[in-house]
Structure formats: structure tokens, C-alpha cells
Scaffold this active site. Sequence first.
Site, mmCIF file in Angstrom:
data_model
loop_
_atom_site.group_PDB
_atom_site.id
_atom_site.type_symbol
_atom_site.label_atom_id
_atom_site.label_comp_id
_atom_site.label_asym_id
_atom_site.label_seq_id
_atom_site.Cartn_x
_atom_site.Cartn_y
_atom_site.Cartn_z
ATOM 1 N N SER A 234 0.911 4.701 -4.683
ATOM 2 C CA SER A 234 0.579 3.420 -5.160
ATOM 3 C C SER A 234 -0.186 2.325 -4.274
ATOM 4 C CB SER A 234 2.258 2.940 -5.446
ATOM 5 O OG SER A 234 2.931 2.913 -4.324
ATOM 6 N N ASP B 253 6.050 -6.687 -3.476
ATOM 7 C CA ASP B 253 7.316 -6.363 -4.319
ATOM 8 C C ASP B 253 8.006 -5.667 -3.146
ATOM 9 O OD1 ASP B 253 6.134 -3.773 -4.010
ATOM 10 O OD2 ASP B 253 5.505 -3.824 -6.020
ATOM 11 N N HIS C 174 5.160 -2.942 -1.674
ATOM 12 C CA HIS C 174 3.577 -2.830 -1.578
ATOM 13 C C HIS C 174 3.037 -4.388 -0.905
ATOM 14 C CE1 HIS C 174 4.897 -0.181 -4.951
ATOM 15 N NE2 HIS C 174 3.862 0.472 -4.209
#
Length: 362
Positions: free
Chosen positions: A34, A327, A330
Site C-alpha cells: 500500500s 492513517d 501510512h
Amino acid sequence: MNFRAFHVFSFVFIFSYGFSIAQTVPAVYVFGDSLVDVGNNNYLTLSIVKANHRHYGIDFLNHKPTGRFSNGKNAADFIGEKLGLATSAPYLSLISKANKNENNNVSFMNGVSFASAGAGIFDGTDERYRQSIPLTKQVDYYSNVYEELTREVGVTALQNHLSKSIFVVVIGSNDLFGYFESSQLREKNTPQQYVDSMVYSLKLQLQRLYNNGGRKYEIAGVGTLGCCPELRLKNKTECVVEVNYWSLKYNEVLRSMLNEWQLENEGIIYSYFDTYAALNDLIQNPASYGFTEVKGACCGLGELNARAPCLPVSNLCLNRQDHIFWDQFHPTEAASRIFVDKFFDGPSTYTFPINMRQLVAS
């Protein structure tokens, strides 16, 4: 699977006259999780890990979510900017367009991203997320692309193209998160056995890329995983020392493997980025980089904004530039920009044996 070829004329033009002045390499092929996913997970129907809702993308073009786990751009975008290239398109988006006949000129020659949120080096790392594209499958997809391009342009021309392209690999965090969250994994493997197995498995996939033309690699280690907001939340807001320790150990084994792998194969050039050192520097010296919040997430709920993922109902910090973390896991766009600046032009503190600028020039 129906691959749509690019126009042969375009290919001949590129190789006859070279790429644009601003463009420093012909293509970037991205593999990972991600941290560099630019939208592949949006095409995975079963995945519960998607950045396709607000507040993701609030600082991106048109302020819309794109599948990036960020308030705006992520590392893959900044890599493209540094190299004078558009961000590599998500592989699944190109395949979707080709299969729907939406685009008769789909080209993998310009680079493509196989990165997927939740992905790990090991197959099955994504079980808690229901679906992602693990590294093995990402390399499978690349092998399909390689075979298609070989049919289109021939081995010699393709190898020339790939030998100048950059292969970016950013993966490993989800494997370590999975290990420390799984009593079953910890019963079966000591931490040292696990990180050794991670590196061995990664080497197998890197070798597959090498066998299919990859020569220049930008490979990132894992960051200070124990300092991400979700793990801090479990440790009275402090970093989890054990997780950080084994993050460091994994990076040490990875660096050793990369050196051996280069000696075993002719023509490999790589740059290793010490994500741990770079992120730790931001955490320890936030004011030097314009940050004021090093522990909490910008988008989330509860203490440290880390009791839930970034959701449409989440709290949102007023100034994303102040936060290192967007978040639970990340970085913000601001932090990602700094990381890419460091591995592109960074000193040996962050890059080994060369930085990305030197990798491009080599």
C-alpha cells in the site's frame, strides 16, 4: 487474458529517437504494498482494503480518492516526477480497459504498477484483508507482460528497454505485521527464522525479475513499524521496541542478500533505501522537516486517531503538512515526498551502495 498491444510505430519512434529530454529512464515497473499502490486494489472485488472513499485523496487532483493510501500523492507518484515520467498505471486498470475494449492502445512499455495494499512477500499475508496481490502474483503478472512485449517487439529490443528501466520494490511490512499479530506464526518460527525466510523468498522473486530482463532496482527496507499509530496505541502511545528491533534485523538480512545477489548475477545494479533510518529521523527531528505530530494519525478515530482506519466518518486533522502519518500505517503526502527526496539524492545514511540518481545514470 486479452492484452492490447501498443502501436508498433510508437515503439520504433521511442527506440529510434530516444525518450524525452525530461524523461531520464524509459519506464518504471513497481512492485509492492500500500505504500506504492496507485489503485490496483480498486479492482479486487473481495478486498476490504481500498482507499476509494473520503478522506483519501483530499489533497490529490480534484480532491478525489484514487486508491492511494494517502491524503494525496504517494511515493510512486514522486518517483515518477523525479524521473520525468507519469506515475505507472495500475496493472489491473490497464487489463480492465483492454478487456472492455476501452483502449486499443494500452502499453506496458511506459511502465506499470503491480503494487497492492495488503500484499506481502509471502502468499497468504493478505488473509486478514480477504484479497490483495501478493508479490509472487505480482511477478506472475509481470511475466505475462514480458511475454506479451517479447511477442510484440522481440527479445533484443525489449532487453534494451528493460535494462534502462527501473524496477521499484517496496514490500515486507505486512509480513512483519502479520507475524507479530499471529500466535500461530510465532509458534512455528522464531523471529530470526521468519525474517530469514522473508528475505529468501524475496530473493526468489527478484531472481524471476532478473531472468525476465530487470537490471536496475530500487529496493526499500521496512520502516520503524513499531512506531506507526496503531502499534503505538497498543503500547501506551510509545513505539513497540520488539517490532522495531526485528524491522532492523530484517533490513540487515536484506542488505546482505542484495549484495550476494548482485555478485551472483551479471549486470545487476541496485540502490537500497533505508526506510527505517529515514522515518526514524523524521520522528526524532520533526521540527527540522516541518512536522509537529509524530505519534498520531491525521485521519482516524479515537486515541491517536488510531482506533479505526481512515473512514468517511473519521476525524480529519486541519493541517496535513503537520503530520508524519496519514492513517494508522501510512505516511502523509508530505512525508512521502521527503522519503523520495532522500532516496533519490540521499547520502549513504539512507542509500546503499548508490542513490537513485546514480542508479539512473549508471
